[in-house]
Design a protein around this motif. Structure first.
Motif, PDB file in Angstrom:
ATOM      1  N   SER A  26       0.866  -1.184   0.000  1.00 56.03           N
ATOM      2  CA  SER A  26       0.000   0.000   0.000  1.00 56.03           C
ATOM      3  C   SER A  26       0.896   1.225   0.000  1.00 56.03           C
ATOM      4  N   PHE A  28       1.555   2.962   2.358  1.00 56.58           N
ATOM      5  CA  PHE A  28       2.245   3.034   3.644  1.00 56.58           C
ATOM      6  C   PHE A  28       3.442   2.096   3.719  1.00 56.58           C
ATOM      7  N   THR A  31       2.553  -4.863   4.361  1.00 57.02           N
ATOM      8  CA  THR A  31       1.992  -5.456   5.570  1.00 57.02           C
ATOM      9  C   THR A  31       1.967  -6.969   5.453  1.00 57.02           C
ATOM     10  N   GLN A  75       1.027  -5.340  12.633  1.00 51.54           N
ATOM     11  CA  GLN A  75       0.789  -3.906  12.497  1.00 51.54           C
ATOM     12  C   GLN A  75       1.981  -3.218  11.857  1.00 51.54           C
ATOM     13  N   LEU A  76       1.700  -2.413  10.889  1.00 52.88           N
ATOM     14  CA  LEU A  76       2.750  -1.675  10.192  1.00 52.88           C
ATOM     15  C   LEU A  76       3.377  -0.654  11.145  1.00 52.88           C
ATOM     16  N   SER A  82       6.145  -6.816   8.758  1.00 48.62           N
ATOM     17  CA  SER A  82       5.659  -5.684   7.957  1.00 48.62           C
ATOM     18  C   SER A  82       6.781  -4.652   7.816  1.00 48.62           C
ATOM     19  N   HIS A  84       7.417  -0.647   7.107  1.00 50.76           N
ATOM     20  CA  HIS A  84       6.844   0.692   6.992  1.00 50.76           C
ATOM     21  C   HIS A  84       7.822   1.589   6.230  1.00 50.76           C
ATOM     22  N   PHE A  89       3.008   7.548   9.577  1.00 51.74           N
ATOM     23  CA  PHE A  89       1.860   7.720  10.452  1.00 51.74           C
ATOM     24  C   PHE A  89       2.084   8.978  11.291  1.00 51.74           C
ATOM     25  N   ASP A  94      -4.227   8.296   9.976  1.00 47.68           N
ATOM     26  CA  ASP A  94      -3.324   7.583   9.070  1.00 47.68           C
ATOM     27  C   ASP A  94      -3.367   6.079   9.334  1.00 47.68           C
ATOM     28  N   ASP A  97      -6.453   4.790   7.781  1.00 51.40           N
ATOM     29  CA  ASP A  97      -6.279   4.700   6.327  1.00 51.40           C
ATOM     30  C   ASP A  97      -5.528   3.422   5.970  1.00 51.40           C
ATOM     31  N   TRP A  98      -4.484   3.107   6.751  1.00 52.71           N
ATOM     32  CA  TRP A  98      -3.726   1.878   6.518  1.00 52.71           C
ATOM     33  C   TRP A  98      -4.612   0.650   6.673  1.00 52.71           C
ATOM     34  N   SER A 101      -6.965   0.200   3.848  1.00 52.01           N
ATOM     35  CA  SER A 101      -6.335  -0.319   2.636  1.00 52.01           C
ATOM     36  C   SER A 101      -6.291  -1.845   2.660  1.00 52.01           C
TER      37      SER A 101
END
Length: 274
Positions: A26, A28, A31, A75-76, A82, A84, A89, A94, A97-98, A101
């Motif tokens: 994504s 971000f 993930t 979790q990102l 994951s 980032h 963030f 944010d 939003d992640w 996605s």
């Protein structure tokens, strides 16, 4: 970092059911998602607590994935697989939003969502923002949802927050666990996660209002040192319309969701299948 990733892979290698490890890209970053259960099963999203990784669900996925298609996210921005490396963030929106996605990537609508601790705050915040995406919501000793932290808990956490190390994190966790028999390899993993290079945590504020249309299950840890569970329950009952509350008397905040797994799994299975 190498020691942490080796410990992570070792714990995830004990995942008790067949799993497909999916990396979702994504804006971000990337993930890591553990996907298991029947392809045509009702979707169930699992959101772990801060620093815990998807390995936190080791004791739950066998039961939860019998009839559900389970999606357990790392979790990102935190410890895990994951990455980032995209949009930072900067505010709670944010994070939502992640999360959105990921729901869009897997085309999830009306999904069951279960969040523990910080993951509970994330789950509740997302349910308030995108209620059509969330069919049922389970919150496991959620923080910053219906009550604040105990000052003593924050004071104990302070050394690990100011100068993170595996030793300090383990000492803090063992204090809160109070002898609860959690998986020792998982405890090693979470302790090592304190030294993992992570994004600065975006602190979530308590929702100013809680207007939810979906059923909610609130599971409280009877021996939680994170907050006053009686206050959490009272405030939740006053705020949420369709609410079911279960207190696990021997559980602590950080023993969940790994222990006690059996009563927790029974409660979650009954809630999502009702």
């Amino acid at each position: 970092m190498e020691e942490f990733l080796a410990a992570y892979d070792a714990v995830l290698g004990r995942w008790p059911v067949a799993v497909r490890r999916v990396d979702v890209e994504s804006e971000f970053g990337v993930t890591r998602v553990q996907v298991c259960g029947p392809a045509d099963g009702a979707p169930l999203v699992l959101l772990h607590g801060g620093g815990a990784t998807s390995a936190a669900w080791l004791g739950n996925v066998a039961e939860l994935s019998r009839e559900h298609r389970v999606y357990a996210f790392d979790q990102l921005g935190g410890p895990g697989r994951s990455i980032h490396n995209g949009r930072p963030f900067r505010r709670p929106g944010d994070l939502l939003d992640w999360l959105d996605s990921l729901f869009r990537h897997f085309r999830l609508t009306g999904a069951g969502v279960c969040g523990h601790s910080y993951g509970g705050w994330l789950a509740l915040s997302y349910a308030l923002r995108a209620p059509a995406r969330v069919g049922k919501l389970a919150l496991l000793d959620p923080t910053q949802c219906f009550a604040g932290f105990r000052p003593g808990y924050l004071l104990r956490a302070l050394p690990s927050l100011l100068r993170p190390s595996a030793k300090r994190e383990r000492a803090f966790l063992e204090w809160e666990l109070g002898g609860a028999p959690v998986d020792p390899e998982w405890l090693d993993l979470v302790s090592l996660g304190a030294e993992f290079p992570s994004t600065k945590v975006v602190a979530g504020r308590r929702p100013s209002s809680v207007a939810l249309s979906m059923p909610v299950l609130l599971v409280l840890a009877g021996k939680s040192r994170a907050h006053d569970v009686r206050r959490v329950e009272a405030n939740a009952r006053a705020a949420v319309g369709s609410l079911e509350v279960l207190t696990l008397p021997e559980a602590t905040h950080h023993s969940l969701p790994l222990w006690p797994a059996e009563p927790l799994n029974r409660a979650l299975t009954a809630f999502y299948q009702a």
